[in-house]
Write a protein that holds these residues in place. Structure first.
Motif, mmCIF file in Angstrom:
data_model
loop_
_atom_site.group_PDB
_atom_site.id
_atom_site.type_symbol
_atom_site.label_atom_id
_atom_site.label_comp_id
_atom_site.label_asym_id
_atom_site.label_seq_id
_atom_site.Cartn_x
_atom_site.Cartn_y
_atom_site.Cartn_z
ATOM 1 N N ALA A 32 0.840 -1.203 0.000
ATOM 2 C CA ALA A 32 0.000 0.000 0.000
ATOM 3 C C ALA A 32 0.873 1.250 0.000
ATOM 4 O O ALA A 32 0.577 2.233 -0.701
ATOM 5 C CB ALA A 32 -0.923 -0.002 1.217
ATOM 6 N N TYR A 33 1.961 1.218 0.767
ATOM 7 C CA TYR A 33 2.897 2.348 0.773
ATOM 8 C C TYR A 33 3.536 2.528 -0.599
ATOM 9 O O TYR A 33 3.698 3.663 -1.080
ATOM 10 C CB TYR A 33 3.968 2.114 1.832
ATOM 11 C CG TYR A 33 5.088 3.128 1.814
ATOM 12 C CD1 TYR A 33 4.890 4.418 2.307
ATOM 13 C CD2 TYR A 33 6.344 2.808 1.297
ATOM 14 C CE1 TYR A 33 5.911 5.355 2.285
ATOM 15 C CE2 TYR A 33 7.365 3.732 1.275
ATOM 16 C CZ TYR A 33 7.144 5.009 1.770
ATOM 17 O OH TYR A 33 8.162 5.937 1.736
ATOM 18 N N ILE A 52 -3.273 1.369 5.783
ATOM 19 C CA ILE A 52 -3.720 1.029 4.431
ATOM 20 C C ILE A 52 -4.899 1.909 4.019
ATOM 21 O O ILE A 52 -4.946 2.433 2.891
ATOM 22 C CB ILE A 52 -4.105 -0.463 4.353
ATOM 23 C CG1 ILE A 52 -2.861 -1.338 4.527
ATOM 24 C CG2 ILE A 52 -4.786 -0.783 3.029
ATOM 25 C CD1 ILE A 52 -3.155 -2.820 4.639
ATOM 26 N N VAL A 53 -5.851 2.102 4.934
ATOM 27 C CA VAL A 53 -7.025 2.920 4.625
ATOM 28 C C VAL A 53 -6.615 4.357 4.340
ATOM 29 O O VAL A 53 -7.059 4.967 3.348
ATOM 30 C CB VAL A 53 -8.042 2.862 5.780
ATOM 31 C CG1 VAL A 53 -9.152 3.899 5.577
ATOM 32 C CG2 VAL A 53 -8.640 1.467 5.889
ATOM 33 N N VAL A 54 -5.759 4.927 5.180
ATOM 34 C CA VAL A 54 -5.309 6.312 4.977
ATOM 35 C C VAL A 54 -4.554 6.435 3.659
ATOM 36 O O VAL A 54 -4.731 7.413 2.917
ATOM 37 C CB VAL A 54 -4.435 6.764 6.165
ATOM 38 C CG1 VAL A 54 -3.803 8.120 5.871
ATOM 39 C CG2 VAL A 54 -5.263 6.838 7.441
ATOM 40 N N SER A 55 -3.723 5.437 3.345
ATOM 41 C CA SER A 55 -2.972 5.466 2.084
ATOM 42 C C SER A 55 -3.922 5.504 0.894
ATOM 43 O O SER A 55 -3.714 6.276 -0.055
ATOM 44 C CB SER A 55 -2.050 4.252 1.993
ATOM 45 O OG SER A 55 -1.086 4.261 3.017
ATOM 46 N N HIS A 103 -4.455 -4.800 -5.744
ATOM 47 C CA HIS A 103 -3.955 -4.828 -4.369
ATOM 48 C C HIS A 103 -5.080 -4.576 -3.381
ATOM 49 O O HIS A 103 -5.184 -5.245 -2.341
ATOM 50 C CB HIS A 103 -2.857 -3.783 -4.191
ATOM 51 C CG HIS A 103 -2.382 -3.648 -2.766
ATOM 52 N ND1 HIS A 103 -2.827 -2.634 -1.949
ATOM 53 C CD2 HIS A 103 -1.533 -4.407 -2.020
ATOM 54 C CE1 HIS A 103 -2.261 -2.768 -0.760
ATOM 55 N NE2 HIS A 103 -1.485 -3.824 -0.771
ATOM 56 N N LEU A 104 -5.955 -3.625 -3.705
ATOM 57 C CA LEU A 104 -7.074 -3.323 -2.815
ATOM 58 C C LEU A 104 -8.013 -4.523 -2.700
ATOM 59 O O LEU A 104 -8.529 -4.820 -1.616
ATOM 60 C CB LEU A 104 -7.831 -2.102 -3.334
ATOM 61 C CG LEU A 104 -8.912 -1.512 -2.416
ATOM 62 C CD1 LEU A 104 -8.322 -1.106 -1.076
ATOM 63 C CD2 LEU A 104 -9.578 -0.321 -3.093
ATOM 64 N N ALA A 105 -8.216 -5.238 -3.804
ATOM 65 C CA ALA A 105 -9.074 -6.427 -3.774
ATOM 66 C C ALA A 105 -8.457 -7.519 -2.904
ATOM 67 O O ALA A 105 -9.154 -8.196 -2.140
ATOM 68 C CB ALA A 105 -9.303 -6.936 -5.198
ATOM 69 N N VAL A 106 -7.141 -7.706 -3.022
ATOM 70 C CA VAL A 106 -6.451 -8.724 -2.218
ATOM 71 C C VAL A 106 -6.529 -8.376 -0.732
ATOM 72 O O VAL A 106 -6.796 -9.238 0.113
ATOM 73 C CB VAL A 106 -4.987 -8.873 -2.677
ATOM 74 C CG1 VAL A 106 -4.188 -9.715 -1.690
ATOM 75 C CG2 VAL A 106 -4.935 -9.500 -4.066
#
Length: 311
Positions: free
Chosen positions: A117-118, A212-215, A242-245
């Motif tokens: 995510a980063y 992850i949410v903030v990113s 990536h978001l789906a995983v």
């Protein structure tokens, strides 16, 4: 009072009572396991053999495929062997090894998804600084930190689990060894140490989830400000897999461990355990390769006879 040293084996939860259903479960699990091996193996081969994919995003994807292979190999082979040979037994040492590797591999995967995510945040929100913030050395350090954090977390839980005195039998209401089921067999206040370790792990995972949410909030804000529709489409195409995983990984784990006690039952616990331990490692390769043209091109060059078509 008997302790853990007097327990030489545990009895895992059987999927079925009849021989025909046991063989059916074995066949289904074998198909899922082979699909996971094939999908993750293809990603590993494509990323390792093609220089165009030697980028931070695909380096992290390679690590994710390795972890997925390990995660599904911890639970399914033993479950398949028990179904094939009509047994429920797992040795005490084997059970502790499952606990260790489950925490190690699943924890490392979650920390790696946080690192990914980063990577996507820097690529989209700070593209001019991407080379300096996510260089090859930084990638190696972040991946090592993810693997190392998972290892230390696993050592913590294994140490507390081994010290638990067990006097409530040896039957586990799950098809693999997991700490909540082992805690049910404990007969002293020693289990509070493991509960404390679990609370620490959950707090750490919640911190990663917030990151992850903030990113992704920052990512979506940056994408929506892009003037070009082609640029927005490209940005979304690199982030959505990536978001789906992450969503699949987190949602199945939440359903497995944070469901209300009122709806808990052995059969429902079994279904949720399958969802978080088997489904993500098998489905992740499909999610990442479905809309990734570079990855599919690399697979086609590596295996020219595969029927991989562009969307």
């Amino acid at each position: 009072m008997p302790n853990s040293s007097s327990v030489s084996e545990f009895l895992l939860l059987a999927f079925a009572d009849t021989r025909e259903l046991q063989l059916l479960h074995f066949t289904l699990f074998l198909g899922i396991y082979l699909a996971a091996l094939l999908g993750n193996g293809l990603i590993l081969s494509a990323v390792a053999c093609h220089h165009r994919l030697h980028t931070p995003m695909y380096f992290f994807l390679l690590n994710l495929a390795l972890l997925d292979l390990g995660c599904i190999s911890i639970t399914l082979p033993k479950a398949m062997a028990n179904a094939l040979w009509d047994t429920r037994a797992i040795s005490y040492q084997g059970c502790i090894a499952q606990v260790f590797f489950l925490f190690f591999l699943f924890g490392s995967e979650y920390y790696l998804l946080t690192v990914m995510a980063y990577d996507r945040y820097v690529a989209i929100c700070k593209p001019l600084h991407y080379g300096s913030l996510v260089g090859s050395r930084a990638c190696a350090q972040m991946a090592a930190a993810a693997w190392g954090s998972g290892f230390l977390n696993a050592v913590l839980h294994m140490a507390t689990t081994v010290s638990l005195p067990l006097c409530q039998g040896n039957a586990l209401d799950q098809f693999f060894c997991e700490i909540p089921q082992i805690l049910k067999l404990s007969c002293s206040d020693a289990y509070l140490r493991e509960v404390g370790a679990l609370v620490f792990s959950v707090s750490l995972c919640f911190g990663c989830f917030v990151f992850i949410v903030v990113s992704y909030v920052q990512i979506f804000r940056a994408v929506l400000r892009m003037p070009s529709s082609q640029g927005r489409h490209k940005a979304f195409s690199t982030c959505l897999p990536h978001l789906a995983v992450v969503s699949l990984f987190v949602s199945t784990a939440i359903f497995a461990y944070l469901k209300p006690p009122s709806i808990s039952s052995p059969s429902l616990d079994l279904v949720f355990a399958l969802l978080y331990s088997v489904v993500p490692p098998a489905v992740n390769p499909l999610i990442y390769s479905m809309r990734n043209r570079e990855l599919k091109d690399a697979m086609r060059k590596l295996f020219p006879y595969m029927l991989l078509k562009h969307p």
